[in-house]
Design an enzyme around this catalytic site. Sequence first.
Site, PDB file in Angstrom:
ATOM      1  N   LYS A  48      59.358 112.337 -56.571  1.00  0.00           N
ATOM      2  CA  LYS A  48      59.799 113.443 -57.389  1.00  0.00           C
ATOM      3  C   LYS A  48      61.086 114.052 -56.833  1.00  0.00           C
ATOM      4  O   LYS A  48      61.778 114.772 -57.518  1.00  0.00           O
ATOM      5  CB  LYS A  48      58.729 114.558 -57.377  1.00  0.00           C
ATOM      6  N   ASP A 108      66.501 108.829 -44.524  1.00  0.00           N
ATOM      7  CA  ASP A 108      66.285 109.262 -43.139  1.00  0.00           C
ATOM      8  C   ASP A 108      66.156 107.997 -42.288  1.00  0.00           C
ATOM      9  O   ASP A 108      67.147 107.440 -41.839  1.00  0.00           O
ATOM     10  CB  ASP A 108      65.033 110.143 -43.105  1.00  0.00           C
ATOM     11  N   ASP A 164      60.809 118.665 -51.055  1.00  0.00           N
ATOM     12  CA  ASP A 164      59.655 119.535 -50.832  1.00  0.00           C
ATOM     13  C   ASP A 164      59.144 119.504 -49.406  1.00  0.00           C
ATOM     14  O   ASP A 164      59.468 118.609 -48.625  1.00  0.00           O
ATOM     15  CB  ASP A 164      58.489 119.094 -51.731  1.00  0.00           C
TER      16      ASP A 164
HETATM   17  P1  5GP Z   1      62.829 107.386 -44.910  1.00  0.00           P
HETATM   18  O1  5GP Z   1      61.901 106.259 -45.307  1.00  0.00           O
HETATM   19  O2  5GP Z   1      64.295 107.073 -45.119  1.00  0.00           O
HETATM   20  O3  5GP Z   1      62.532 107.850 -43.501  1.00  0.00           O
HETATM   21  O4  5GP Z   1      62.464 108.642 -45.764  1.00  0.00           O
HETATM   22  C1  5GP Z   1      62.561 108.650 -47.103  1.00  0.00           C
HETATM   23  C2  5GP Z   1      61.723 109.730 -47.734  1.00  0.00           C
HETATM   24  O5  5GP Z   1      61.178 110.640 -46.772  1.00  0.00           O
HETATM   25  C3  5GP Z   1      62.593 110.549 -48.640  1.00  0.00           C
HETATM   26  O6  5GP Z   1      62.647 109.984 -49.933  1.00  0.00           O
HETATM   27  C4  5GP Z   1      61.900 111.872 -48.622  1.00  0.00           C
HETATM   28  O7  5GP Z   1      60.860 111.868 -49.574  1.00  0.00           O
HETATM   29  C5  5GP Z   1      61.299 111.945 -47.231  1.00  0.00           C
HETATM   30  N1  5GP Z   1      62.167 112.709 -46.309  1.00  0.00           N
HETATM   31  C6  5GP Z   1      62.909 112.244 -45.279  1.00  0.00           C
HETATM   32  N2  5GP Z   1      63.558 113.242 -44.676  1.00  0.00           N
HETATM   33  C7  5GP Z   1      63.227 114.371 -45.339  1.00  0.00           C
HETATM   34  C8  5GP Z   1      63.599 115.760 -45.200  1.00  0.00           C
HETATM   35  O8  5GP Z   1      64.382 116.188 -44.344  1.00  0.00           O
HETATM   36  N3  5GP Z   1      63.045 116.617 -46.108  1.00  0.00           N
HETATM   37  C9  5GP Z   1      62.183 116.226 -47.094  1.00  0.00           C
HETATM   38  N4  5GP Z   1      61.716 117.163 -47.904  1.00  0.00           N
HETATM   39  N5  5GP Z   1      61.830 114.944 -47.261  1.00  0.00           N
HETATM   40  C10 5GP Z   1      62.341 114.024 -46.386  1.00  0.00           C
END
Ligand code: 5GP
Length: 185
Positions: A48, A108, A164
Site C-alpha cells: 500500500k 532499503d 506506515d
Molecule cells: P527492503 O526489502 O528494500 O528492505 O524494504 C522494502 C520495504 O520495506 C518497503 O517497500 C517498505 O514497505 C519497507 N520499508 C523499508 N524501509 C522503510 C522505512 O523507513 N519506513 C517504512 N514505513 N517502511 C520501510
Amino acid sequence: MEQTAELYKDLDEILVTKEEIREAVRELGQTITRDYAGKQPVLLCILKGAVMFFTDLIREIDLPVTCEFMAISSYGSATKSTGVVQIRKDLDRDILGKDVIIVEDIVDSGITLNYLKNALLMRGPATLRIATLLDKPSGRKVELKTDYHCFTIPDAFVVGYGLDYDERYRNLPDIGALSPRIYAK
Ligand code: 5GP
C-alpha cells in the site's frame, strides 16, 4: 494537515516536505514522459505504501499509461525486512511484451524489489524499470539498481505520504523519521 498537527508529534524530524515531494514528482513525471515517448507504459503500483506517490506520479505523465496493482508482504520485524516475500495480490493482466515501470515507496535492503523484479522478468515484459520515491542506500543488502528515484534518505525509519508504521501515519502529508520511542515500545 499542518505540521503542528497531533500526528506530527511522533516524528523526530521532517526529512522531505510535501512541497519537495510535489516538485520532485512533477520532474519525474516529465522525465518518464520523455523517456517513454511513443510508448504506452504499464505503471505498476506496489500496495500500500506507494499509493500516494503512484496517484501523484501518473497525473504528471503525459502518455497513455495503464495502471496495475500488486500487493506483496515481506516478513521481518516491524522496521526491517528479512527477504521472505509473498505476493498477496497479483497483476490483473499479463505484462508480456509491455514496458513496465514498478512504482515503489522505498528501497532499503533491496531484497523485496530484487525478488519482485526477478519474478516479473520471468513474465516476459519488453522492458522493466524501477521508480522509487525514496532510496536508503545505507541499508542495501543485495545489489539493486533503481532507474528513477526522487530522494536519497539517511538510515532512519520513515513514515508519511503512504509509508506506515503498523498501518499508521500513511496520511501524513510530509515524510519524517519516526521517533524510536514509538517503535521501541
Ligand atoms: P527492503 O526489502 O528494500 O528492505 O524494504 C522494502 C520495504 O520495506 C518497503 O517497500 C517498505 O514497505 C519497507 N520499508 C523499508 N524501509 C522503510 C522505512 O523507513 N519506513 C517504512 N514505513 N517502511 C520501510
